[in-house]
Design a protein around this motif. Structure first.
Motif, PDB file in Angstrom:
ATOM      1  N   GLU A 794       0.300  -1.039  -0.267  1.00  0.00           N
ATOM      2  CA  GLU A 794      -0.420  -0.223  -0.333  1.00  0.00           C
ATOM      3  C   GLU A 794       0.676   1.078   0.155  1.00  0.00           C
ATOM      4  OE1 GLU A 794      -3.905   1.301   1.988  1.00  0.00           O
ATOM      5  OE2 GLU A 794      -3.040   0.982   3.163  1.00  0.00           O
ATOM      6  N   ALA A 795       0.793   2.194  -1.222  1.00  0.00           N
ATOM      7  CA  ALA A 795       1.394   3.245  -1.452  1.00  0.00           C
ATOM      8  C   ALA A 795       1.218   4.089  -0.203  1.00  0.00           C
ATOM      9  CB  ALA A 795       1.469   3.891  -2.929  1.00  0.00           C
ATOM     10  N   GLU A 796       0.588   4.595   0.363  1.00  0.00           N
ATOM     11  CA  GLU A 796       0.532   5.279   1.787  1.00  0.00           C
ATOM     12  C   GLU A 796       0.651   5.033   2.711  1.00  0.00           C
ATOM     13  OE1 GLU A 796      -0.330   9.458   2.601  1.00  0.00           O
ATOM     14  OE2 GLU A 796       0.142   8.409   0.669  1.00  0.00           O
ATOM     15  N   SER A 797       0.552   4.296   3.127  1.00  0.00           N
ATOM     16  CA  SER A 797       0.994   3.267   4.324  1.00  0.00           C
ATOM     17  C   SER A 797       2.607   2.495   4.486  1.00  0.00           C
ATOM     18  CB  SER A 797       0.201   2.249   5.295  1.00  0.00           C
ATOM     19  OG  SER A 797      -0.114   1.000   4.771  1.00  0.00           O
ATOM     20  N   GLY A 798       2.894   1.658   3.155  1.00  0.00           N
ATOM     21  CA  GLY A 798       3.960   0.747   3.129  1.00  0.00           C
ATOM     22  C   GLY A 798       3.598  -0.412   3.533  1.00  0.00           C
ATOM     23  N   ARG A 799       2.443  -0.820   3.888  1.00  0.00           N
ATOM     24  CA  ARG A 799       1.836  -1.900   4.754  1.00  0.00           C
ATOM     25  C   ARG A 799       1.985  -3.204   3.326  1.00  0.00           C
ATOM     26  NH1 ARG A 799      -3.980  -3.254   5.362  1.00  0.00           N
ATOM     27  NH2 ARG A 799      -5.556  -2.405   3.967  1.00  0.00           N
ATOM     28  N   ARG A 800       2.187  -4.340   3.532  1.00  0.00           N
ATOM     29  CA  ARG A 800       2.612  -5.512   2.688  1.00  0.00           C
ATOM     30  C   ARG A 800       1.065  -6.158   3.012  1.00  0.00           C
ATOM     31  NH1 ARG A 800       4.187 -10.276   0.643  1.00  0.00           N
ATOM     32  NH2 ARG A 800       5.449 -10.366  -1.399  1.00  0.00           N
ATOM     33  N   LEU A 801       0.608  -6.135   1.371  1.00  0.00           N
ATOM     34  CA  LEU A 801      -0.683  -7.728   1.566  1.00  0.00           C
ATOM     35  C   LEU A 801      -0.640  -8.660   0.379  1.00  0.00           C
ATOM     36  CD1 LEU A 801      -2.972  -4.185   1.368  1.00  0.00           C
ATOM     37  CD2 LEU A 801      -3.352  -5.960   3.868  1.00  0.00           C
ATOM     38  N   GLU A 802      -1.044  -9.835   0.797  1.00  0.00           N
ATOM     39  CA  GLU A 802      -0.865 -10.977  -0.355  1.00  0.00           C
ATOM     40  C   GLU A 802      -2.199 -10.762  -1.448  1.00  0.00           C
ATOM     41  OE1 GLU A 802       1.005 -12.793  -0.486  1.00  0.00           O
ATOM     42  OE2 GLU A 802       2.426 -12.217   1.483  1.00  0.00           O
ATOM     43  N   GLY A 803      -2.011 -10.821  -2.782  1.00  0.00           N
ATOM     44  CA  GLY A 803      -2.620 -11.029  -4.194  1.00  0.00           C
ATOM     45  C   GLY A 803      -4.371 -11.697  -3.607  1.00  0.00           C
ATOM     46  N   VAL A 904      22.782   8.297  -7.152  1.00  0.00           N
ATOM     47  CA  VAL A 904      21.795   7.483  -7.451  1.00  0.00           C
ATOM     48  C   VAL A 904      21.787   6.947  -5.755  1.00  0.00           C
ATOM     49  CG1 VAL A 904      20.960   5.078  -8.434  1.00  0.00           C
ATOM     50  CG2 VAL A 904      22.156   6.536  -9.932  1.00  0.00           C
ATOM     51  N   GLY A 905      20.288   7.516  -5.581  1.00  0.00           N
ATOM     52  CA  GLY A 905      20.210   5.945  -3.675  1.00  0.00           C
ATOM     53  C   GLY A 905      19.231   5.303  -4.096  1.00  0.00           C
ATOM     54  N   VAL A 906      19.343   4.536  -3.495  1.00  0.00           N
ATOM     55  CA  VAL A 906      18.130   3.221  -3.347  1.00  0.00           C
ATOM     56  C   VAL A 906      18.176   3.407  -1.755  1.00  0.00           C
ATOM     57  CG1 VAL A 906      18.016   0.799  -3.287  1.00  0.00           C
ATOM     58  CG2 VAL A 906      20.046   2.585  -3.929  1.00  0.00           C
ATOM     59  N   VAL A 907      16.392   2.635  -1.912  1.00  0.00           N
ATOM     60  CA  VAL A 907      15.069   3.128  -0.967  1.00  0.00           C
ATOM     61  C   VAL A 907      14.454   1.493  -1.396  1.00  0.00           C
ATOM     62  CG1 VAL A 907      12.856   2.920   0.528  1.00  0.00           C
ATOM     63  CG2 VAL A 907      14.472   4.998  -0.713  1.00  0.00           C
ATOM     64  N   VAL A 908      14.648   0.358  -0.198  1.00  0.00           N
ATOM     65  CA  VAL A 908      14.628  -1.020  -0.584  1.00  0.00           C
ATOM     66  C   VAL A 908      12.781  -1.218   1.223  1.00  0.00           C
ATOM     67  CG1 VAL A 908      15.006  -3.708   0.758  1.00  0.00           C
ATOM     68  CG2 VAL A 908      16.810  -1.887  -0.841  1.00  0.00           C
ATOM     69  N   HIS A 909      11.599  -1.492   0.483  1.00  0.00           N
ATOM     70  CA  HIS A 909      10.174  -1.218   1.097  1.00  0.00           C
ATOM     71  C   HIS A 909      10.993  -2.286   1.996  1.00  0.00           C
ATOM     72  CE1 HIS A 909       9.858   2.923  -0.062  1.00  0.00           C
ATOM     73  NE2 HIS A 909      10.459   2.234  -1.406  1.00  0.00           N
ATOM     74  N   GLY A 910       9.371  -2.544   2.463  1.00  0.00           N
ATOM     75  CA  GLY A 910       9.607  -3.926   3.397  1.00  0.00           C
ATOM     76  C   GLY A 910       9.990  -4.206   4.565  1.00  0.00           C
ATOM     77  N   ASP A 911      10.621  -3.078   5.641  1.00  0.00           N
ATOM     78  CA  ASP A 911      11.568  -3.088   6.675  1.00  0.00           C
ATOM     79  C   ASP A 911      10.442  -2.552   7.767  1.00  0.00           C
ATOM     80  OD1 ASP A 911      11.018  -0.790   5.961  1.00  0.00           O
ATOM     81  OD2 ASP A 911      13.150   0.150   6.075  1.00  0.00           O
ATOM     82  N   GLY A 912       8.966  -2.735   7.376  1.00  0.00           N
ATOM     83  CA  GLY A 912       8.243  -2.541   9.150  1.00  0.00           C
ATOM     84  C   GLY A 912       8.226  -1.368   8.588  1.00  0.00           C
ATOM     85  N   ARG A 913       8.680  -0.138   8.090  1.00  0.00           N
ATOM     86  CA  ARG A 913       8.684   1.352   8.291  1.00  0.00           C
ATOM     87  C   ARG A 913       6.895   1.723   8.148  1.00  0.00           C
ATOM     88  NH1 ARG A 913      14.163   4.992   6.818  1.00  0.00           N
ATOM     89  NH2 ARG A 913      15.002   3.432   7.525  1.00  0.00           N
ATOM     90  N   VAL A 914       6.366   2.765   8.264  1.00  0.00           N
ATOM     91  CA  VAL A 914       4.698   3.165   8.156  1.00  0.00           C
ATOM     92  C   VAL A 914       5.099   4.704   7.375  1.00  0.00           C
ATOM     93  CG1 VAL A 914       3.189   3.591   8.905  1.00  0.00           C
ATOM     94  CG2 VAL A 914       3.922   1.648  10.123  1.00  0.00           C
ATOM     95  N   GLY A 915       4.710   5.282   6.265  1.00  0.00           N
ATOM     96  CA  GLY A 915       4.279   6.081   5.895  1.00  0.00           C
ATOM     97  C   GLY A 915       4.857   5.728   4.402  1.00  0.00           C
ATOM     98  N   ALA A 916       4.229   7.112   3.384  1.00  0.00           N
ATOM     99  CA  ALA A 916       4.742   7.143   2.647  1.00  0.00           C
ATOM    100  C   ALA A 916       5.354   6.707   1.731  1.00  0.00           C
ATOM    101  CB  ALA A 916       3.650   8.307   1.490  1.00  0.00           C
ATOM    102  N   VAL A 917       4.994   5.777   1.005  1.00  0.00           N
ATOM    103  CA  VAL A 917       6.664   4.739   0.401  1.00  0.00           C
ATOM    104  C   VAL A 917       7.468   6.325  -0.220  1.00  0.00           C
ATOM    105  CG1 VAL A 917       5.409   2.319   0.693  1.00  0.00           C
ATOM    106  CG2 VAL A 917       5.084   3.572  -1.543  1.00  0.00           C
ATOM    107  N   PHE A 918       7.110   6.614  -1.020  1.00  0.00           N
ATOM    108  CA  PHE A 918       7.853   7.753  -2.205  1.00  0.00           C
ATOM    109  C   PHE A 918       8.045   8.700  -1.952  1.00  0.00           C
ATOM    110  CE2 PHE A 918       5.069   4.814  -5.200  1.00  0.00           C
ATOM    111  CZ  PHE A 918       6.205   4.275  -5.905  1.00  0.00           C
ATOM    112  N   ALA A 919       7.814   8.999  -0.355  1.00  0.00           N
ATOM    113  CA  ALA A 919       8.536   9.354   0.448  1.00  0.00           C
ATOM    114  C   ALA A 919       9.255   8.984   0.984  1.00  0.00           C
ATOM    115  CB  ALA A 919       7.564  10.687   1.732  1.00  0.00           C
ATOM    116  N   ARG A 920      10.078   8.751   0.964  1.00  0.00           N
ATOM    117  CA  ARG A 920      11.173   7.939   1.843  1.00  0.00           C
ATOM    118  C   ARG A 920      12.505   8.211   1.531  1.00  0.00           C
ATOM    119  NH1 ARG A 920      10.757   1.529   3.718  1.00  0.00           N
ATOM    120  NH2 ARG A 920      12.419   2.039   4.841  1.00  0.00           N
ATOM    121  N   GLU A 921      13.463   8.623   2.089  1.00  0.00           N
ATOM    122  CA  GLU A 921      14.521   8.895   1.470  1.00  0.00           C
ATOM    123  C   GLU A 921      15.421   7.809   1.367  1.00  0.00           C
ATOM    124  OE1 GLU A 921      15.809  12.077   0.417  1.00  0.00           O
ATOM    125  OE2 GLU A 921      13.713  12.879   1.144  1.00  0.00           O
TER     126      GLU A 921
END
Length: 937
Positions: A794-803, A904-921
């Motif tokens: 989920e892009a706004e929260s960062g939570r992971r869900l199954e399809g 070039v910077g890299v963000v690997v998501h799915g680490d449990g952080r909460v928040g909008a994914v495209f706002a992460r540094e």
């Protein structure tokens, strides 16, 4: 192949050809079968496994296609026996029955793709304006459960067409592209430009229901009478209004924005009983404008509003039992509007669920069967036949601001400066119609009082780091110099002038369109345009009313009669859907000759098969500003995109507004603002991001000036769109290099998930992003289906869900549900004010783990034709999920202005952080100089 020829020769010796024995002969790239009935079925093969099928007394007499530009080039293996003949390519096989001409197409594994029902095939002689033509029909796959898509743009909330009826007839809001794609792995390009029905081959009929009609003037019942039909559909039908009810309708004569002399509100109520003769699903279409409601046994089944000069169809269905009557009620507030109610009986189930094309006028049955291993492969096959989709300039994927209309050049420049001063990103601004003197439509000139220096206007827009698009129509007042020049060569339609039709400008002016069906006419049109507009430096071309729509609310028959080509003599009924294609091609070819190293950009309201090769984007017409219309955009845009036309847009907020919105009634303001904000969120994830419409003004600093939360919400999506430009521009490049599709119905990426086939209010934006627009007032959450076979973030929260499940997604007013597929790599840029600001600036690579992933970042100069010469660069990005490594591969290629090094910077998501994914540094930064590097996480 040799055995086939020998077998045919022996058969010819043993059994003489006659009307009772089918036969076959080879032709270049294919074969021609003569059936027992004497029909000839010619099949030609293409190198990619496509087959062209032509059925006629003489298939070689089929006219030159307007859509298809690629000739047959396959070298198939030919075989025949006593019953069938076949052509085999590595990708597919086409087989024809010698007796009845029945076509069957198989894929490489021998599985049937397309199975013709030969008894339905029809070649019926018809006369059109004294000329001989043929009404045609074919039917395939009776009783099928496949998913069916494409056919252009149709705003009736139809996603999967299996079981649906679609009429291909150009209209302000309907775009006819006769290409149908199937989940079985084939597409059909139906090569016919007349009105074509897919599904039910017969037109719907006006519903007879023993109506009782009550006409009200104010609250007073002015007249009550029986009526056999509800039919005030066109201008010609207005004469049937009863004298007692004419006070509020007498001025409804022009079909445009004419104001009447009525002072009383009025309404009409029809009540009736309908007894079906057959059980099953009955289909209905209400053609209406103004406010209309339909009730069945006192249950509301439809409630719509449309502006009165642009009525259209609204579909609904009822499951009814034969002999069991239902009570119907239609309530309507005419306000000088139009209405008619149509009905179709149920088809037998095997016909309802089939693939059927029926056209009103042709010279042959002529169609192409494209085979492909995926929906993307079917899009590629369509473009191989009809032409590639050239790249648009990079700035076209920024934000566009438009208004109906900027009345002066100072007003336009003032709006652009507002955006720059507010630091809200924008790339393009649009000058809509009527910049010319009132009585000079078609002159392409500017009213000097309002636009004293058009060249300076363009220069000042460019100085503000923006581009300008200008509206240019195929419409002419006949006494303009341009109109006279075209008329002198017989390139101006005369029938609209002979009919005495006047438009809605000032006192109303006689008007007509030019005829684009000859190269000479197109050359004159473009030369006139170039001398007046192109040479002033305008950047893009808004080609309006290209259906052609020279007079709204004429009947279809009158429109067809008036568009008979003066130069070629071809009846309008036979070319009804094709006008936008030669018109756009003529302009595109002219621009390419005048500006050979500049990418053209054309925005046209209507299109036809092949329109993408004319550097043309399409938009959804003058849609109404209502929640239903917002939702209808999703399936309309997704199906147009899968039809092979990748660049599509819509009027954010809807073009035409109800009076409660346009008069800014205080009680309606919250709904209008929320509707615009929701539509804007959808627009940010449309191929082209463009705001346009009638009053109230839509400019972000204006529409949200008293609503800080709305301003934050709009500005958020401005900036998110620009941060995503590296991803979006790579998608745009993919439409040329990989025949890609930007706006993707779920079935394109998840054909094995049958639930995804029918989802009509979500789509994929490229391979990574799942977009779920909100189309209900006050909704603060919505159900979202996440397709099976993938995980989702989920892009706004960062939570992971199954399809494979439906979830309830949060949807505050200022945010829209957005999900990212696991395994995706999404490159983003920094906050900028235009696409021209630091295009080679720092990059952030967002990685969404859970599956392996890859992405090939594309970059080029942005505006020239260098991409077609190989002047571009790719940066391959690969995520290994098991090893948790990101490889930034060696850069391939180069282009003028390319930066040697990039941060070039890299963000690997799915680490449990909460928040909008495209706002992460980014957590890691590297200096990338074009050599490969591998990063572990």
């Amino acid at each position: 192949m040799g055995r086939g020829i020998v077998a045919l020769t022996l058969l010819a010796c043993l059994w003489p050809l006659s009307a009772s024995a089918g036969s076959v002969r080879q032709v270049p790239h294919g074969m021609e079968v003569t059936t027992d009935a004497g029909e000839k079925v010619r099949v030609l093969a293409y190198a990619d496994g496509t087959f062209r099928v032509t059925v006629a007394d003489d298939p070689s007499a089929a006219p030159q296609s307007l859509m298809v530009v690629h000739e047959a080039d396959g070298e198939p293996e030919f075989r025949d026996d006593a019953k069938t003949a076949s052509l085999t390519m590595p990708q597919a096989r086409a087989q024809v029955g010698l007796s009845d001409g029945r076509l069957t197409v198989y894929n490489a594994a021998g599985e049937p793709l397309l199975d013709e029902y030969a008894p339905a095939r029809m070649l019926t002689p018809v006369t059109v304006e004294g000329q001989p033509w043929l009404a045609t029909r074919v039917q395939f796959n009776r009783g099928t459960d496949e998913g069916l898509y494409g056919l252009g743009q149709h705003q009736n909330r139809q996603m999967n067409y299996n079981g649906e009826d679609v009429e291909l007839a150009q209209h302000n809001m309907a775009i006819a592209v006769p290409y149908l794609l199937s989940t079985r792995g084939y597409g059909i390009l139906w090569d016919n430009a007349s009105i074509t029905r897919v599904g039910d081959p017969e037109p719907y009929e006006l519903l007879k229901a023993n109506w009782k009609a009550d006409y009200f003037l104010g609250e007073r019942l002015a007249l009550s009478r029986p009526e056999p039909l509800i039919d005030y559909q066109y201008i010609r039908d207005q004469a049937r209004w009863p004298e007692e009810a004419k006070a509020a309708t007498v001025a409804a004569t022009t079909g445009q924005n004419t104001q009447g002399n009525a002072t009383q509100p009025q309404r009409v109520v029809w009540t009736g009983s309908f007894t079906p003769q057959a059980s099953g699903t009955h289909k209905f279409r209400l053609y209406s404008s103004s406010y209309a409601k339909v009730f069945v046994d006192d249950r509301e089944v439809l409630s719509r509003w449309r502006q009165n000069w642009n009525p259209w169809y609204h579909n609904f269905e009822l499951d009814l039992e034969a002999g069991k009557p239902v009570n119907l009620r239609v309530e309507w507030e005419p306000n000088q509007g139009y209405i008619a109610l149509f009905h179709a009986d149920p088809l037998p189930p095997e016909d309802r669920h089939s693939v059927s094309f029926a056209s009103e006028a042709g010279k042959a049955i002529d169609y192409y069967v494209v085979s492909g291993a995926s929906m993307d492969g079917l899009v590629a096959g369509y473009r191989r036949l009809t032409g590639k989709a050239p790249m648009m300039p990079r700035w076209a994927y920024g934000f566009w601001q438009s208004r109906q209309r900027y009345e002066t050049q100072d007003l336009l420049l003032g709006v652009l400066r507002q955006y720059r001063e507010a630091k809200i990103p924008i790339d393009a601004i649009v000058q809509d119609w009527f910049y010319w003197p009132e009585d000079q439509w078609g002159s392409h000139t500017f009213d000097p009082k309002r636009f004293p220096d058009p060249a300076a206007l363009v220069e000042q827009v460019h100085d503000l780091d923006a581009r300008i698009m200008i509206s240019v129509w195929p419409k002419f007042y006949p006494d303009t110099a341009n109109g006279k020049e075209l008329a002198a060569r017989n390139f101006l339609y005369q029938r609209p002038l002979e009919a005495g039709q006047k438009d809605w400008v000032g006192p109303g002016y006689l008007n007509t369109f030019y005829d684009p069906y000859t190269p000479e006419a197109r050359a004159i049109y473009f030369r006139q345009m170039r001398e007046a507009l192109v040479d002033k430096g305008f950047d893009a071309w808004w080609m309006d009313a290209t259906e052609p729509d020279w007079h709204s609310n004429l009947s279809v028959e009158e429109r067809a009669f008036q568009m008979t080509s003066p130069a070629t003599g071809t009846p309008g009924a036979a070319i009804f859907n094709s006008y936008p294609l030669p018109h756009a091609e003529g302009v595109a070819e002219g621009l390419r000759a005048a500006q050979p190293d500049r990418r053209p950009f054309i925005l046209t309201r209507s299109g036809f098969g092949g329109i993408q090769r004319a550097s043309a984007a399409l938009w959804s017409g003058d849609v109404a500003a209502r929640w239903d219309d917002l939702r209808d955009q999703v399936s309309a845009g997704a199906n147009l995109s899968i039809s092979g036309i990748p660049n599509w847009t819509h009027d954010i907020g809807g073009f035409a507004l109800e009076e409660r919105f346009s008069k800014e009634q205080p009680e309606a303001l919250p709904e209008w603002r929320e509707l615009y904000l929701r539509w804007f969120q959808f627009g940010a994830f449309s191929p082209l991001f463009r705001s346009h419409g009638e009053y109230p003004f839509r400019e972000t600093p204006i529409i949200a000036k008293d609503d800080p939360a709305m301003l934050e919400g709009l500005t958020y999506y401005h900036r998110l769109r620009y941060r995503l430009l590296p991803y979006i521009y790579t998608l745009a490049a993919g439409t040329w290099f990989e025949d890609g599709t930007i706006m993707r119905p779920l079935v394109m990426s998840f054909p094995g998930d049958r639930r995804a086939w029918n989802v009509d209010d979500e789509y994929l934006f490229g391979p990574a992003l799942l977009v779920a627009p909100v189309s209900e007032f006050t909704a603060r959450e919505r159900k979202v289906y996440l397709p099976a076979g993938a995980g989702w973030f989920e892009a706004e929260s960062g939570r992971r869900l199954e399809g494979g499940q439906e979830v309830t997604a949060s949807a505050p007013r200022e945010r829209m549900p957005l999900f990212v597929k696991a395994g995706s790599i999404v490159p983003t840029g920094r906050d900028v004010q235009s696409t021209g600001e630091e295009p080679q600036g720092p990059l952030t690579i967002h990685v969404f783990p859970g599956a392996d992933g890859s992405f090939s970042l594309y970059e080029d100069q942005g505006e020239d034709m260098g991409y077609s010469r190989g002047e571009f660069a790719r940066i391959p990005l690969v995520w290994n999920d098991a090893a948790r490594t990101l490889t930034i591969g060696a850069r391939v290629g180069r282009f003028p202005g390319m930066a040697a090094t990039r941060r070039v910077g890299v963000v690997v998501h799915g680490d449990g952080r909460v928040g909008a994914v495209f706002a992460r540094e980014p957590s890691r930064w590297v200096e990338y100089d074009g050599t490969a590097t591998e990063l572990e996480f």
